[in-house]
Motif scaffolding. Structure first.
Motif, PDB file in Angstrom:
ATOM      1  N   ALA A 134       0.828  -1.212   0.000  1.00 28.90           N
ATOM      2  CA  ALA A 134       0.000   0.000   0.000  1.00 28.90           C
ATOM      3  C   ALA A 134       0.861   1.261   0.000  1.00 28.90           C
ATOM      4  CB  ALA A 134      -0.930  -0.011   1.208  1.00 28.90           C
ATOM      5  N   LYS A 135       1.873   1.319   0.849  1.00 25.09           N
ATOM      6  CA  LYS A 135       2.741   2.496   0.915  1.00 25.09           C
ATOM      7  C   LYS A 135       3.508   2.687  -0.397  1.00 25.09           C
ATOM      8  CE  LYS A 135       3.508   2.556   5.919  1.00 25.09           C
ATOM      9  NZ  LYS A 135       4.517   2.388   7.003  1.00 25.09           N
ATOM     10  N   ALA A 136       3.961   1.585  -0.979  1.00 29.69           N
ATOM     11  CA  ALA A 136       4.727   1.668  -2.226  1.00 29.69           C
ATOM     12  C   ALA A 136       3.866   2.206  -3.357  1.00 29.69           C
ATOM     13  CB  ALA A 136       5.285   0.291  -2.586  1.00 29.69           C
ATOM     14  N   PHE A 137       2.688   1.628  -3.575  1.00 32.16           N
ATOM     15  CA  PHE A 137       1.838   2.018  -4.687  1.00 32.16           C
ATOM     16  C   PHE A 137       1.315   3.449  -4.528  1.00 32.16           C
ATOM     17  CE2 PHE A 137       0.561  -2.592  -5.949  1.00 32.16           C
ATOM     18  CZ  PHE A 137       1.828  -2.761  -6.480  1.00 32.16           C
ATOM     19  N   ASN A 138       1.033   3.866  -3.296  1.00 29.87           N
ATOM     20  CA  ASN A 138       0.520   5.212  -3.069  1.00 29.87           C
ATOM     21  C   ASN A 138       1.612   6.277  -3.097  1.00 29.87           C
ATOM     22  OD1 ASN A 138      -2.543   5.445  -2.415  1.00 29.87           O
ATOM     23  ND2 ASN A 138      -1.903   3.537  -1.426  1.00 29.87           N
ATOM     24  N   ASN A 139       2.850   5.849  -3.252  1.00 28.10           N
ATOM     25  CA  ASN A 139       3.960   6.786  -3.369  1.00 28.10           C
ATOM     26  C   ASN A 139       4.303   7.066  -4.829  1.00 28.10           C
ATOM     27  OD1 ASN A 139       5.414   8.426  -1.691  1.00 28.10           O
ATOM     28  ND2 ASN A 139       7.078   6.987  -1.331  1.00 28.10           N
ATOM     29  N   LEU A 140       3.530   6.469  -5.747  1.00 26.29           N
ATOM     30  CA  LEU A 140       3.717   6.706  -7.177  1.00 26.29           C
ATOM     31  C   LEU A 140       2.799   7.835  -7.630  1.00 26.29           C
ATOM     32  CD1 LEU A 140       3.589   2.966  -8.336  1.00 26.29           C
ATOM     33  CD2 LEU A 140       5.651   4.369  -8.081  1.00 26.29           C
ATOM     34  N   GLU A 141       2.888   8.183  -8.924  1.00 26.37           N
ATOM     35  CA  GLU A 141       1.947   9.129  -9.524  1.00 26.37           C
ATOM     36  C   GLU A 141       0.979   8.425 -10.469  1.00 26.37           C
ATOM     37  OE1 GLU A 141       3.829  12.438 -11.412  1.00 26.37           O
ATOM     38  OE2 GLU A 141       4.855  13.101  -9.584  1.00 26.37           O
ATOM     39  N   HIS A 142       1.400   7.280 -11.010  1.00 29.14           N
ATOM     40  CA  HIS A 142       0.607   6.548 -12.005  1.00 29.14           C
ATOM     41  C   HIS A 142       0.512   5.090 -11.562  1.00 29.14           C
ATOM     42  CE1 HIS A 142      -0.550   5.876 -16.402  1.00 29.14           C
ATOM     43  NE2 HIS A 142      -0.438   4.650 -15.916  1.00 29.14           N
ATOM     44  N   LEU A 143      -0.716   4.596 -11.404  1.00 29.47           N
ATOM     45  CA  LEU A 143      -0.918   3.210 -10.945  1.00 29.47           C
ATOM     46  C   LEU A 143      -1.977   2.535 -11.801  1.00 29.47           C
ATOM     47  CD1 LEU A 143      -0.422   0.923  -8.859  1.00 29.47           C
ATOM     48  CD2 LEU A 143      -2.237   1.954  -7.465  1.00 29.47           C
ATOM     49  N   GLU A 144      -1.631   1.345 -12.294  1.00 23.17           N
ATOM     50  CA  GLU A 144      -2.588   0.528 -13.036  1.00 23.17           C
ATOM     51  C   GLU A 144      -2.855  -0.732 -12.234  1.00 23.17           C
ATOM     52  OE1 GLU A 144      -1.182  -0.074 -17.003  1.00 23.17           O
ATOM     53  OE2 GLU A 144      -1.088   2.083 -17.457  1.00 23.17           O
ATOM     54  N   MET A 145      -4.061  -0.840 -11.718  1.00 22.87           N
ATOM     55  CA  MET A 145      -4.445  -1.988 -10.899  1.00 22.87           C
ATOM     56  C   MET A 145      -5.105  -3.023 -11.808  1.00 22.87           C
ATOM     57  SD  MET A 145      -5.716  -0.086  -7.390  1.00 22.87           S
ATOM     58  CE  MET A 145      -5.545  -1.599  -6.413  1.00 22.87           C
ATOM     59  N   LYS A 146      -4.354  -4.092 -12.089  1.00 21.64           N
ATOM     60  CA  LYS A 146      -4.801  -5.122 -13.022  1.00 21.64           C
ATOM     61  C   LYS A 146      -4.867  -6.473 -12.313  1.00 21.64           C
ATOM     62  CE  LYS A 146      -2.568  -2.798 -16.943  1.00 21.64           C
ATOM     63  NZ  LYS A 146      -1.605  -2.931 -18.054  1.00 21.64           N
ATOM     64  N   PRO A 147      -5.623  -7.415 -12.887  1.00 20.41           N
ATOM     65  CA  PRO A 147      -5.696  -8.752 -12.289  1.00 20.41           C
ATOM     66  C   PRO A 147      -4.311  -9.387 -12.182  1.00 20.41           C
ATOM     67  CG  PRO A 147      -7.358  -8.484 -14.000  1.00 20.41           C
ATOM     68  CD  PRO A 147      -6.468  -7.297 -14.085  1.00 20.41           C
ATOM     69  N   ASN A 148      -4.009  -9.912 -11.015  1.00 24.65           N
ATOM     70  CA  ASN A 148      -2.726 -10.568 -10.778  1.00 24.65           C
ATOM     71  C   ASN A 148      -2.942 -11.676  -9.752  1.00 24.65           C
ATOM     72  OD1 ASN A 148      -0.138 -11.388 -10.239  1.00 24.65           O
ATOM     73  ND2 ASN A 148       0.578  -9.425  -9.459  1.00 24.65           N
ATOM     74  N   PRO A 149      -2.786 -12.935 -10.154  1.00 23.58           N
ATOM     75  CA  PRO A 149      -2.992 -14.037  -9.210  1.00 23.58           C
ATOM     76  C   PRO A 149      -2.004 -14.032  -8.056  1.00 23.58           C
ATOM     77  CG  PRO A 149      -1.972 -14.823 -11.243  1.00 23.58           C
ATOM     78  CD  PRO A 149      -2.380 -13.413 -11.487  1.00 23.58           C
ATOM     79  N   PHE A 150      -0.956 -13.216  -8.175  1.00 27.59           N
ATOM     80  CA  PHE A 150       0.058 -13.160  -7.127  1.00 27.59           C
ATOM     81  C   PHE A 150      -0.158 -11.980  -6.176  1.00 27.59           C
ATOM     82  CE2 PHE A 150       1.972 -15.171 -10.874  1.00 27.59           C
ATOM     83  CZ  PHE A 150       2.292 -16.404 -10.337  1.00 27.59           C
ATOM     84  N   ASN A 151      -1.307 -11.286  -6.314  1.00 25.92           N
ATOM     85  CA  ASN A 151      -1.723 -10.251  -5.364  1.00 25.92           C
ATOM     86  C   ASN A 151      -2.738 -10.841  -4.400  1.00 25.92           C
ATOM     87  OD1 ASN A 151      -1.344  -7.457  -7.482  1.00 25.92           O
ATOM     88  ND2 ASN A 151      -0.628  -7.533  -5.396  1.00 25.92           N
ATOM     89  N   THR A 152      -2.786 -10.341  -3.181  1.00 23.69           N
ATOM     90  CA  THR A 152      -3.801 -10.783  -2.227  1.00 23.69           C
ATOM     91  C   THR A 152      -4.879  -9.719  -2.090  1.00 23.69           C
ATOM     92  OG1 THR A 152      -2.737  -9.817  -0.272  1.00 23.69           O
ATOM     93  CG2 THR A 152      -2.000 -12.016  -0.955  1.00 23.69           C
TER      94      THR A 152
END
Length: 478
Positions: free
Chosen positions: A346-364
């Motif tokens: 959460a901290k890593a992704f929210n420290n970016l400017e551009h985020l693409e949240m896509k299906p990933n079986p390796f995400n929880t």
């Protein structure tokens, strides 16, 4: 009959008058008007226009109209030979061509050899001289992008070393994928390019993927840090080269985008991921000193996420990203995030400017929820793309609170009525959102006062949004 045609542009409008008993004909238009009309045509129609009459031919063949035409050089050379390609490139209409794809027009490799490494095959001398003529024509064009991938550039370098380097260094973007790979090939021409690279060079983007770089001196490899965009997908390097390259990157690099893709940089001695053989802190610090990283280790991987060991390098990379990073965008969805803590992700992704949240079986699911919770409270994100098929399992209120704190949001997924309602109700005076694209999600069932208020608030301060009616359905897009 009297007729006026007004042409608008950056300067004052220009008016053309025709007077006469007959209807005006296109052939009566001034050349600049005809060329302006032709500029809106697809290339197939533009070519057809050259066959109509002499005036159409002359005006439809103006080089500026053809500057982005994708010359099918590979097909021409393989079907009709390099002589035919030479005659095409010499056509007057292509004098201002900006993009030229010459990949595979002078191939000299065969796919055989150990570890699937290709083996050099000798090309006829005549073909080599003709290919050199092709490059000489290319050197006189105002190119901004040149693709030389899969060509036998080492043999060209032997006969014309300085010419090849000058050609590459004068073009901003050059693709050299797999131009020196396999037994019997040499990377000397790449060394010559890097050795002559200066601040005055036009070259700023290079693709060296699939190249054997392991014979280059370390000091030349580190000069890649003087470029703006570097792709090394599937390149071969030694661990010493990779370490020196990343040490310089960590200290301060001009690279903004580093593309490793989904074919890893291969350790020449172990045939494994060379970055995995380096210290995790070094890799994390170096990559977080860039703006955009593409690094997918598990592309098309089979099996359950639990079948893969914890990725210590990925975990350390995300920890550094969450604390202090220059990164604005990462493309790393094909990695095993399973063992990384939700708070770290959460901290890593929210420290970016551009985020693409896509299906990933390796995400929880816990990582996704934690990312949205932090997004609703404190985020640097300016753009978010949601590309999940189904968000029904997520709390509508949580999704809404997160979405309205990002300037631009693209919901490329199916939303329930509750989610659509919650998002539009959440848009208020304190929201940061300015552009919202709900795509194919119907907003007609949202109360009119809620919908109208959301649209009004989105349009404030230059925000972009529009409502599209299709039958009984209503869509909100930007």
């Amino acid at each position: 009959m009297d007729m006026k045609i007004t042409e608008s542009g950056n300067s004052s409008p220009r008016v053309y008058n025709w007077k006469g008993p007959e209807e005006p004909h296109l052939t009566n238009f001034p050349s600049e008007v005809l060329q302006r009309i032709f500029s809106f045509l697809p290339y197939s129609d533009l070519f057809t226009s050259t066959l109509v009459c002499r005036m159409f031919r002359d005006n439809a063949s103006v080089p500026v109209l053809w500057k982005r035409f994708p010359i099918p050089a590979m097909e021409i050379s393989q079907d009709d030979g390099l002589d035919r390609l030479l005659s095409v490139l010499q056509l007057p209409r292509f004098r201002k061509i900006q993009h030229l794809d010459l990949n595979r027009v002078f191939m000299a490799i065969k796919k055989k050899g150990g570890k699937n490494r290709p083996v050099l095959a000798v090309q006829p001398p005549d073909d080599q001289s003709k290919f050199l003529e092709v490059l000489e024509i290319a050197s006189k064009l105002p190119l901004t992008w040149l693709n030389l991938s899969y060509n036998d550039l080492p043999s060209v370098f032997v006969s014309s070393p300085e010419f090849l380097s000058r050609l590459i260094l004068k073009i901003p973007h050059v693709d050299l994928f797999a131009t020196c790979r396999g037994q019997g090939t040499s990377s000397d021409f790449i060394g010559n390019v890097l050795g002559n690279l200066t601040e005055a060079s036009a070259l700023h983007t290079v693709d060296l993927g699939g190249c054997d770089l392991d014979t280059l001196p370390i000091y030349l490899v580190t000069k890649l840090n003087n470029l703006t965009n570097v792709a090394l997908e599937g390149a071969f390097m030694t661990m010493e080269q990779a370490r020196a390259f990343l040490v310089d990157m960590a200290k301060g690099s001009k690279i903004k985008k580093f593309d490793i893709g989904c074919e890893l940089i291969v350790d020449k001695d172990t045939y494994s991921d060379v970055l995995e053989n380096l210290d995790p802190d070094l890799v994390a610090t170096a990559l977080n000193n860039l703006e955009h990283v593409v690094y997918n280790k598990l592309k098309d991987a089979k099996g359950d996420c639990c079948d893969f060991p914890p990725d210590l390098h990925l975990s350390r990379f995300l920890q550094v990203m969450g604390r202090n990073t220059k990164l604005k965008k990462v493309e790393m969805e094909e990695n095993n995030f399973f063992y990384v803590g939700p708070e770290v992700v959460a901290k890593a992704f929210n420290n970016l400017e551009h985020l693409e949240m896509k299906p990933n079986p390796f995400n929880t699911s816990a990582q996704i929820v934690a990312t949205l919770e932090l997004m609703a409270q404190n985020t640097r994100l300016k753009y978010v793309l949601f590309e999940y098929e189904d968000l029904s399992w997520l709390n509508p209120g949580l999704v809404a609170r997160a979405v309205v704190q990002v300037e631009q949001v693209d919901m490329k997924c199916s939303l329930s009525r509750a989610h659509v309602n919650a998002i539009l109700r959440e848009i208020g005076a304190s929201s940061r959102i300015r552009r919202l694209n709900l795509r194919d999600n119907d907003v007609s069932k949202v109360p009119a006062h809620v919908r109208d208020s959301a649209v009004k608030l989105l349009r404030r301060e230059g925000g972009v949004v529009k409502l599209e009616q299709k039958g009984k359905r209503l869509y909100l897009k930007c």
